[in-house]
Design a protein around this motif. Structure first.
Motif, PDB file in Angstrom:
ATOM      1  N   VAL A  69       0.830  -1.199   0.000  1.00 24.12           N
ATOM      2  CA  VAL A  69       0.000   0.000   0.000  1.00 24.12           C
ATOM      3  C   VAL A  69       0.867   1.252   0.000  1.00 24.12           C
ATOM      4  CG1 VAL A  69      -1.685   1.334   1.317  1.00 24.12           C
ATOM      5  CG2 VAL A  69      -1.950  -1.135   1.115  1.00 24.12           C
ATOM      6  N   SER A  70       1.898   1.280   0.826  1.00 21.00           N
ATOM      7  CA  SER A  70       2.784   2.450   0.881  1.00 21.00           C
ATOM      8  C   SER A  70       3.432   2.703  -0.465  1.00 21.00           C
ATOM      9  CB  SER A  70       3.861   2.246   1.952  1.00 21.00           C
ATOM     10  OG  SER A  70       3.284   2.143   3.237  1.00 21.00           O
ATOM     11  N   GLY A  71       3.815   1.617  -1.143  1.00 24.89           N
ATOM     12  CA  GLY A  71       4.420   1.759  -2.467  1.00 24.89           C
ATOM     13  C   GLY A  71       3.445   2.352  -3.466  1.00 24.89           C
ATOM     14  N   PHE A  72       2.196   1.916  -3.392  1.00 22.12           N
ATOM     15  CA  PHE A  72       1.174   2.469  -4.283  1.00 22.12           C
ATOM     16  C   PHE A  72       1.006   3.966  -4.049  1.00 22.12           C
ATOM     17  CE2 PHE A  72      -3.258   3.894  -4.421  1.00 22.12           C
ATOM     18  CZ  PHE A  72      -3.535   3.756  -5.776  1.00 22.12           C
ATOM     19  N   LEU A  73       0.883   4.364  -2.788  1.00 22.91           N
ATOM     20  CA  LEU A  73       0.688   5.778  -2.459  1.00 22.91           C
ATOM     21  C   LEU A  73       1.858   6.621  -2.936  1.00 22.91           C
ATOM     22  CD1 LEU A  73      -0.702   5.374   1.186  1.00 22.91           C
ATOM     23  CD2 LEU A  73      -2.019   5.794  -0.901  1.00 22.91           C
ATOM     24  N   GLU A  74       3.068   6.066  -2.806  1.00 22.58           N
ATOM     25  CA  GLU A  74       4.259   6.809  -3.230  1.00 22.58           C
ATOM     26  C   GLU A  74       4.382   6.854  -4.742  1.00 22.58           C
ATOM     27  OE1 GLU A  74       9.147   6.634  -2.703  1.00 22.58           O
ATOM     28  OE2 GLU A  74       7.848   5.319  -1.496  1.00 22.58           O
ATOM     29  N   ASN A  75       4.175   5.714  -5.401  1.00 20.98           N
ATOM     30  CA  ASN A  75       4.331   5.650  -6.865  1.00 20.98           C
ATOM     31  C   ASN A  75       3.311   6.518  -7.594  1.00 20.98           C
ATOM     32  OD1 ASN A  75       6.436   3.840  -6.564  1.00 20.98           O
ATOM     33  ND2 ASN A  75       5.134   2.022  -6.810  1.00 20.98           N
ATOM     34  N   GLU A  76       2.105   6.584  -7.044  1.00 25.81           N
ATOM     35  CA  GLU A  76       1.056   7.377  -7.683  1.00 25.81           C
ATOM     36  C   GLU A  76       1.043   8.827  -7.191  1.00 25.81           C
ATOM     37  OE1 GLU A  76      -0.554   6.336 -10.183  1.00 25.81           O
ATOM     38  OE2 GLU A  76       0.184   4.270 -10.036  1.00 25.81           O
ATOM     39  N   ARG A  77       1.998   9.164  -6.331  1.00 20.65           N
ATOM     40  CA  ARG A  77       2.142  10.523  -5.781  1.00 20.65           C
ATOM     41  C   ARG A  77       0.797  11.045  -5.240  1.00 20.65           C
ATOM     42  NH1 ARG A  77       3.392  14.192  -9.425  1.00 20.65           N
ATOM     43  NH2 ARG A  77       3.034  12.951 -11.288  1.00 20.65           N
ATOM     44  N   ILE A  78       0.151  10.208  -4.439  1.00 16.97           N
ATOM     45  CA  ILE A  78      -1.181  10.515  -3.921  1.00 16.97           C
ATOM     46  C   ILE A  78      -1.181  11.789  -3.084  1.00 16.97           C
ATOM     47  CG2 ILE A  78      -3.042   9.720  -2.408  1.00 16.97           C
ATOM     48  CD1 ILE A  78      -2.908   8.276  -5.109  1.00 16.97           C
ATOM     49  N   ILE A  79      -0.186  11.943  -2.205  1.00 17.68           N
ATOM     50  CA  ILE A  79      -0.169  13.094  -1.301  1.00 17.68           C
ATOM     51  C   ILE A  79      -0.038  14.401  -2.068  1.00 17.68           C
ATOM     52  CG2 ILE A  79       1.094  14.222   0.575  1.00 17.68           C
ATOM     53  CD1 ILE A  79       1.806  11.435   1.599  1.00 17.68           C
ATOM     54  N   SER A  80       0.857  14.437  -3.061  1.00 16.72           N
ATOM     55  CA  SER A  80       1.063  15.679  -3.813  1.00 16.72           C
ATOM     56  C   SER A  80      -0.060  15.936  -4.814  1.00 16.72           C
ATOM     57  CB  SER A  80       2.413  15.640  -4.542  1.00 16.72           C
ATOM     58  OG  SER A  80       2.479  14.540  -5.446  1.00 16.72           O
ATOM     59  N   ARG A  81      -0.608  14.894  -5.394  1.00 18.20           N
ATOM     60  CA  ARG A  81      -1.677  15.060  -6.376  1.00 18.20           C
ATOM     61  C   ARG A  81      -3.018  15.399  -5.723  1.00 18.20           C
ATOM     62  NH1 ARG A  81      -0.558   9.859 -10.379  1.00 18.20           N
ATOM     63  NH2 ARG A  81       0.898  10.905 -11.806  1.00 18.20           N
ATOM     64  N   PHE A  82      -3.279  14.790  -4.585  1.00 18.89           N
ATOM     65  CA  PHE A  82      -4.586  14.934  -3.943  1.00 18.89           C
ATOM     66  C   PHE A  82      -4.419  15.347  -2.483  1.00 18.89           C
ATOM     67  CE2 PHE A  82      -4.918  11.346  -7.049  1.00 18.89           C
ATOM     68  CZ  PHE A  82      -5.560  12.066  -8.055  1.00 18.89           C
ATOM     69  N   PRO A  83      -3.947  16.551  -2.235  1.00 16.97           N
ATOM     70  CA  PRO A  83      -3.682  16.987  -0.853  1.00 16.97           C
ATOM     71  C   PRO A  83      -4.936  17.071   0.011  1.00 16.97           C
ATOM     72  CG  PRO A  83      -3.503  18.838  -2.383  1.00 16.97           C
ATOM     73  CD  PRO A  83      -3.583  17.596  -3.217  1.00 16.97           C
ATOM     74  N   GLU A  84      -6.080  17.467  -0.583  1.00 16.37           N
ATOM     75  CA  GLU A  84      -7.311  17.573   0.196  1.00 16.37           C
ATOM     76  C   GLU A  84      -7.752  16.191   0.687  1.00 16.37           C
ATOM     77  OE1 GLU A  84      -8.609  20.285   1.099  1.00 16.37           O
ATOM     78  OE2 GLU A  84      -7.652  21.745  -0.209  1.00 16.37           O
ATOM     79  N   ALA A  85      -7.773  15.224  -0.215  1.00 10.96           N
ATOM     80  CA  ALA A  85      -8.163  13.867   0.158  1.00 10.96           C
ATOM     81  C   ALA A  85      -7.168  13.255   1.129  1.00 10.96           C
ATOM     82  CB  ALA A  85      -8.284  12.996  -1.092  1.00 10.96           C
ATOM     83  N   SER A  86      -5.889  13.529   0.913  1.00 10.70           N
ATOM     84  CA  SER A  86      -4.857  12.986   1.807  1.00 10.70           C
ATOM     85  C   SER A  86      -5.040  13.504   3.221  1.00 10.70           C
ATOM     86  CB  SER A  86      -3.462  13.352   1.289  1.00 10.70           C
ATOM     87  OG  SER A  86      -3.207  12.756   0.035  1.00 10.70           O
ATOM     88  N   GLY A  87      -5.440  14.774   3.342  1.00 14.92           N
ATOM     89  CA  GLY A  87      -5.681  15.340   4.664  1.00 14.92           C
ATOM     90  C   GLY A  87      -6.859  14.684   5.356  1.00 14.92           C
ATOM     91  N   ILE A  88      -7.938  14.457   4.600  1.00 13.21           N
ATOM     92  CA  ILE A  88      -9.133  13.818   5.166  1.00 13.21           C
ATOM     93  C   ILE A  88      -8.822  12.388   5.584  1.00 13.21           C
ATOM     94  CG2 ILE A  88     -11.460  12.988   4.627  1.00 13.21           C
ATOM     95  CD1 ILE A  88     -11.692  15.379   2.693  1.00 13.21           C
ATOM     96  N   LEU A  89      -8.065  11.688   4.745  1.00 10.12           N
ATOM     97  CA  LEU A  89      -7.774  10.283   4.988  1.00 10.12           C
ATOM     98  C   LEU A  89      -6.585  10.077   5.923  1.00 10.12           C
ATOM     99  CD1 LEU A  89      -8.128   9.187   1.269  1.00 10.12           C
ATOM    100  CD2 LEU A  89      -9.695   8.558   3.109  1.00 10.12           C
ATOM    101  N   ARG A  90      -5.934  11.180   6.303  1.00  9.51           N
ATOM    102  CA  ARG A  90      -4.754  11.122   7.160  1.00  9.51           C
ATOM    103  C   ARG A  90      -3.633  10.316   6.513  1.00  9.51           C
ATOM    104  NH1 ARG A  90      -4.387  15.182   9.703  1.00  9.51           N
ATOM    105  NH2 ARG A  90      -2.701  14.176  10.836  1.00  9.51           N
ATOM    106  N   ILE A  91      -3.450  10.506   5.206  1.00 11.79           N
ATOM    107  CA  ILE A  91      -2.329   9.878   4.517  1.00 11.79           C
ATOM    108  C   ILE A  91      -1.131  10.801   4.686  1.00 11.79           C
ATOM    109  CG2 ILE A  91      -1.404   9.108   2.299  1.00 11.79           C
ATOM    110  CD1 ILE A  91      -4.277   8.559   1.422  1.00 11.79           C
ATOM    111  N   LEU A  92      -0.233  10.413   5.565  1.00 12.39           N
ATOM    112  CA  LEU A  92       0.918  11.243   5.890  1.00 12.39           C
ATOM    113  C   LEU A  92       2.210  10.469   5.644  1.00 12.39           C
ATOM    114  CD1 LEU A  92      -0.338  12.652   9.305  1.00 12.39           C
ATOM    115  CD2 LEU A  92      -0.440  13.784   7.092  1.00 12.39           C
ATOM    116  N   PRO A  93       3.227  11.117   5.141  1.00 13.56           N
ATOM    117  CA  PRO A  93       4.497  10.430   4.908  1.00 13.56           C
ATOM    118  C   PRO A  93       5.168  10.046   6.220  1.00 13.56           C
ATOM    119  CG  PRO A  93       4.760  12.784   4.582  1.00 13.56           C
ATOM    120  CD  PRO A  93       3.295  12.539   4.773  1.00 13.56           C
ATOM    121  N   GLU A  94       5.434   8.742   6.368  1.00 12.07           N
ATOM    122  CA  GLU A  94       6.198   8.235   7.512  1.00 12.07           C
ATOM    123  C   GLU A  94       5.587   8.625   8.856  1.00 12.07           C
ATOM    124  OE1 GLU A  94       8.564   6.127   6.908  1.00 12.07           O
ATOM    125  OE2 GLU A  94       8.259   6.485   4.780  1.00 12.07           O
TER     126      GLU A  94
END
Length: 252
Positions: A58-83
């Motif tokens: 899962v971590s590899g998917f999030l990193e490879n697809e650049r989820i945090i940088s592409r979708f910052p609003e969703a990442s904040g809601i979902l609490r997707i944080l690096p490390e």
């Protein structure tokens, strides 16, 4: 992205991000935002769980697809944080974190058990309000806690009505299909009228009144037979405090 589960996960995150931006711009009302965002969050969670069960990184998917940088609003809601996780930010293990939130879930469920059920979004807001000491509790965290509490058999858990509205069963409910049909009809606004039940469900007046009366007897509905309302039946578990307060001011 290699397969369907990754594509669905990506699409749900992208849609959630766009929906949050639309809400921030005032293009989406609060109730619609709460309902639709919760559905998307649950979709994301289910797909993440599927990936983990399949042994995917899962971590590899999030990193490879650049989820945090592409979708910052969703990442904040979902609490997707690096490390970093919400639990570690609170100095707890993951189990301790969700157990802590789970206690608040049980408090809310106990306080509202007489209603039988409660809108998922309303329960989440109530739980977060009770945890001011946890600065980073997300909707997804509360949903995870609700699911864990349900897995331990303390509440029945989340249920999706036929219209897509998600509610939390606070105590065991053995709903007949006709009772479930009425609840689904009331889900979007928290009440139904006798006339609406008759017309939308194509029932006789006697059957409509019988089913509505059974829901009142079960403690799930409250009858308001004033002439001005046309005979409404309110479902407290499906109505937010804001809706109730607003109507109270209107009726004064």
């Amino acid at each position: 992205m290699h397969d369907r589960v990754e594509s669905e996960l990506y699409a749900s995150i992208a849609t959630l991000d766009q929906f949050k931006k639309m809400f921030d711009m005032g293009a989406v009302d609060v109730r619609s935002y709460e309902r639709e965002s919760e559905a998307l969050i649950i979709d994301v969670r289910e797909n993440l769980d599927r990936m983990r069960r399949m042994g995917r990184d899962v971590s590899g998917f999030l990193e490879n697809e650049r989820i945090i940088s592409r979708f910052p609003e969703a990442s904040g809601i979902l609490r997707i944080l690096p490390e970093q996780t919400a639990a570690s930010m609170q100095g707890m293990t993951s189990d301790e974190y969700y157990d802590y939130i789970g206690l608040a879930v049980l408090d809310v469920a106990t306080e509202n058990s007489s209603k039988g059920l409660m809108g998922l979004a309303e329960l989440i807001v109530d739980v977060v309000r009770r945890l001011p000491e946890l600065k980073s509790v997300s909707y997804n965290d509360v949903i995870e806690a609700v699911n864990r509490v349900a897995e331990h058999g303390l509440i029945p858990g989340i249920r999706t009505l036929s219209g897509g509205v998600k509610v939390v069963e606070l105590r065991p409910l053995e709903l007949r299909q006709d009772q479930a049909d009425v609840i689904n009809l009331a889900a979007s606004k928290g009440f139904v009228s006798i006339e609406e039940v008759i017309m939308k469900l194509k029932w006789s007046e006697d059957h409509a009144r019988t089913v509505l009366s059974s829901l009142v007897e079960a403690g799930m509905a409250v009858a308001d037979i004033r002439f001005s309302t046309g005979g409404r039946y309110y479902f407290p578990g499906l109505r937010s405090r804001t809706d109730i307060a607003s109507e109270g001011r209107h009726n004064q």
